[in-house]
Design a protein around this motif. Structure first.
Motif, mmCIF file in Angstrom:
data_model
loop_
_atom_site.group_PDB
_atom_site.id
_atom_site.type_symbol
_atom_site.label_atom_id
_atom_site.label_comp_id
_atom_site.label_asym_id
_atom_site.label_seq_id
_atom_site.Cartn_x
_atom_site.Cartn_y
_atom_site.Cartn_z
ATOM 1 N N ILE A 133 0.626 -1.249 -0.116
ATOM 2 C CA ILE A 133 -0.051 -0.018 -0.070
ATOM 3 C C ILE A 133 0.856 1.255 -0.055
ATOM 4 C CG2 ILE A 133 -1.689 1.321 1.422
ATOM 5 C CD1 ILE A 133 -2.840 -1.293 2.427
ATOM 6 N N HIS A 134 1.708 1.271 1.063
ATOM 7 C CA HIS A 134 2.539 2.598 1.205
ATOM 8 C C HIS A 134 3.902 2.550 0.084
ATOM 9 C CE1 HIS A 134 0.370 2.174 4.723
ATOM 10 N NE2 HIS A 134 0.082 3.449 4.616
ATOM 11 N N LEU A 135 4.317 3.662 -0.038
ATOM 12 C CA LEU A 135 5.479 3.880 -1.288
ATOM 13 C C LEU A 135 6.967 3.401 -0.640
ATOM 14 C CD1 LEU A 135 4.542 7.152 -2.887
ATOM 15 C CD2 LEU A 135 4.009 4.793 -3.803
ATOM 16 N N ARG A 136 7.708 2.492 -1.117
ATOM 17 C CA ARG A 136 9.063 2.251 -1.006
ATOM 18 C C ARG A 136 9.801 3.543 -1.427
ATOM 19 N NH1 ARG A 136 11.420 -2.184 0.560
ATOM 20 N NH2 ARG A 136 9.456 -3.423 0.036
ATOM 21 N N LYS A 137 11.234 3.703 -0.951
ATOM 22 C CA LYS A 137 11.820 4.894 -1.605
ATOM 23 C C LYS A 137 11.958 5.037 -2.869
ATOM 24 C CE LYS A 137 16.340 7.483 -1.128
ATOM 25 N NZ LYS A 137 16.209 7.649 -2.496
ATOM 26 N N GLU A 138 11.964 3.796 -3.602
ATOM 27 C CA GLU A 138 11.993 3.943 -5.017
ATOM 28 C C GLU A 138 10.590 4.579 -5.610
ATOM 29 O OE1 GLU A 138 14.892 1.190 -3.822
ATOM 30 O OE2 GLU A 138 12.855 1.379 -3.379
ATOM 31 N N GLY A 139 9.418 4.113 -4.876
ATOM 32 C CA GLY A 139 8.115 4.852 -5.269
ATOM 33 C C GLY A 139 8.026 6.336 -5.108
ATOM 34 N N SER A 140 8.748 6.582 -3.846
ATOM 35 C CA SER A 140 8.797 7.945 -3.597
ATOM 36 C C SER A 140 9.750 8.896 -4.636
ATOM 37 C CB SER A 140 9.481 8.130 -2.123
ATOM 38 O OG SER A 140 8.575 7.605 -1.387
ATOM 39 N N ASP A 141 10.615 8.151 -4.995
ATOM 40 C CA ASP A 141 11.523 8.833 -5.915
ATOM 41 C C ASP A 141 10.814 8.933 -7.361
ATOM 42 O OD1 ASP A 141 13.731 9.099 -4.155
ATOM 43 O OD2 ASP A 141 14.553 7.050 -5.010
ATOM 44 N N LEU A 142 10.006 8.159 -7.826
ATOM 45 C CA LEU A 142 9.127 7.924 -8.992
ATOM 46 C C LEU A 142 8.164 9.187 -8.675
ATOM 47 C CD1 LEU A 142 7.977 7.035 -11.713
ATOM 48 C CD2 LEU A 142 6.659 5.610 -10.454
ATOM 49 N N LEU A 143 7.427 9.167 -7.631
ATOM 50 C CA LEU A 143 6.354 10.163 -7.501
ATOM 51 C C LEU A 143 7.004 11.846 -7.380
ATOM 52 C CD1 LEU A 143 3.637 11.442 -6.913
ATOM 53 C CD2 LEU A 143 4.043 11.102 -4.324
ATOM 54 N N PHE A 144 8.388 11.940 -6.838
ATOM 55 C CA PHE A 144 9.007 13.439 -6.998
ATOM 56 C C PHE A 144 9.363 13.613 -8.251
ATOM 57 C CE2 PHE A 144 13.099 15.460 -7.100
ATOM 58 C CZ PHE A 144 12.605 16.694 -6.737
ATOM 59 N N SER A 145 9.727 12.403 -9.197
ATOM 60 C CA SER A 145 10.055 12.933 -10.302
ATOM 61 C C SER A 145 8.899 13.367 -11.389
ATOM 62 C CB SER A 145 10.866 11.624 -11.066
ATOM 63 O OG SER A 145 9.960 10.611 -11.389
ATOM 64 N N LEU A 146 7.842 13.013 -11.008
ATOM 65 C CA LEU A 146 6.587 13.147 -11.824
ATOM 66 C C LEU A 146 5.989 14.419 -11.215
ATOM 67 C CD1 LEU A 146 4.507 9.675 -11.416
ATOM 68 C CD2 LEU A 146 5.735 10.791 -13.634
ATOM 69 N N LEU A 147 6.173 14.756 -10.029
ATOM 70 C CA LEU A 147 5.868 16.095 -9.587
ATOM 71 C C LEU A 147 6.827 17.274 -10.047
ATOM 72 C CD1 LEU A 147 4.939 15.113 -5.968
ATOM 73 C CD2 LEU A 147 3.344 16.202 -7.558
ATOM 74 N N LYS A 148 8.029 16.877 -10.182
ATOM 75 C CA LYS A 148 9.070 18.066 -10.166
ATOM 76 C C LYS A 148 8.770 18.980 -11.298
ATOM 77 C CE LYS A 148 14.119 18.708 -10.618
ATOM 78 N NZ LYS A 148 15.486 18.006 -10.567
ATOM 79 N N PRO A 149 8.716 18.698 -12.576
ATOM 80 C CA PRO A 149 8.221 19.465 -13.714
ATOM 81 C C PRO A 149 7.003 20.392 -13.296
ATOM 82 C CG PRO A 149 7.799 17.131 -14.527
ATOM 83 C CD PRO A 149 8.443 17.324 -13.214
ATOM 84 N N VAL A 150 5.904 19.542 -12.843
ATOM 85 C CA VAL A 150 4.752 20.360 -12.500
ATOM 86 C C VAL A 150 4.946 21.702 -11.504
ATOM 87 C CG1 VAL A 150 2.366 20.195 -11.464
ATOM 88 C CG2 VAL A 150 3.458 18.310 -13.007
#
Length: 217
Positions: free
Chosen positions: A187-204
């Motif tokens: 259910i909860h994000l591992r560090k790699e999942g958090s890194d992915l979310l940040f990479s998606l959010l960063k340009p926005v």
């Protein structure tokens, strides 16, 4: 005489995935704060176990006198608990989720945020029922059914609401595909999942904060 600086704010709204956004594994909030260092303060309003309906209903208590006029963006990441309780609680369903997300947007705008574009809706991540059940068994906890199909639909609705209202959006759910290794417990994000979310959010987020001059320039 010292100059008083009114720091711009950014708020991250959501459930436990947002609540843990400054933790070692769920570090996407910490990465955002570092990216925005000297530009704005990042505040977390993540509440463990909350569905979209519960968060919208408690909005006034959560924010009380908070004014969003000096806010550069607000993220909303809700839907994981809606998936978790889907089919097990009568008040949790797709229509309720859609209504609650719209209610939450209305309340944020009424609190002073300038435009819907500054609301960033994040589609809830995938969930893995087998991984979750294994985690429950390991901790001698009651095994509860987690609805993976419902998670897909809540993610779709989140993006639909964003498009209809003119909000910014990030499709975390689709970006994860079926890669369960991005989750720590199903259910909860591992560090790699958090890194992915940040990479998606960063340009926005970069687009929403480019006009802010970093202190002390």
């Amino acid at each position: 005489m010292p100059i008083s600086i009114a720091w711009t704010k950014a708020y991250l709204l959501g459930d436990s995935i947002t609540q843990s956004a400054f933790s070692n594994q769920g570090c996407w909030g910490a990465l955002l704060a570092d990216f925005l260092n000297l530009k704005c303060d990042v505040a977390i309003r993540g509440l463990w176990g909350y569905t979209a309906k519960e968060f919208a209903a408690k909005y006034e208590s959560i924010f009380e006198t908070t004014n969003f006029k000096n806010c550069c963006f607000v993220t909303i990441l809700l839907g994981t608990n809606d998936s978790f309780y889907h089919g097990r609680r009568s008040d949790v369903n797709f229509e309720s989720y859609k209504t609650s997300m719209n209610d939450l947007i209305d309340k944020i705008l009424a609190s002073g945020l300038s435009t819907c574009q500054r609301i960033v809706i994040i589609s809830p991540p995938i969930i893995d029922s087998a991984m979750w059940n294994a985690q429950c068994k390991e901790g001698d906890e009651e095994i509860t059914h987690v609805n993976e199909d419902a998670a897909h639909e809540y993610a779709r609705i989140a993006l639909e609401v964003a498009k209809t209202r003119g909000c910014s959006s990030v499709d975390l759910h689709s970006a994860m595909g079926s890669i369960s290794s991005l989750l720590i417990d199903g259910i909860h994000l591992r560090k790699e999942g958090s890194d992915l979310l940040f990479s998606l959010l960063k340009p926005v987020i970069k687009n929403l904060t480019d006009s802010i001059t970093p202190f002390p320039e």
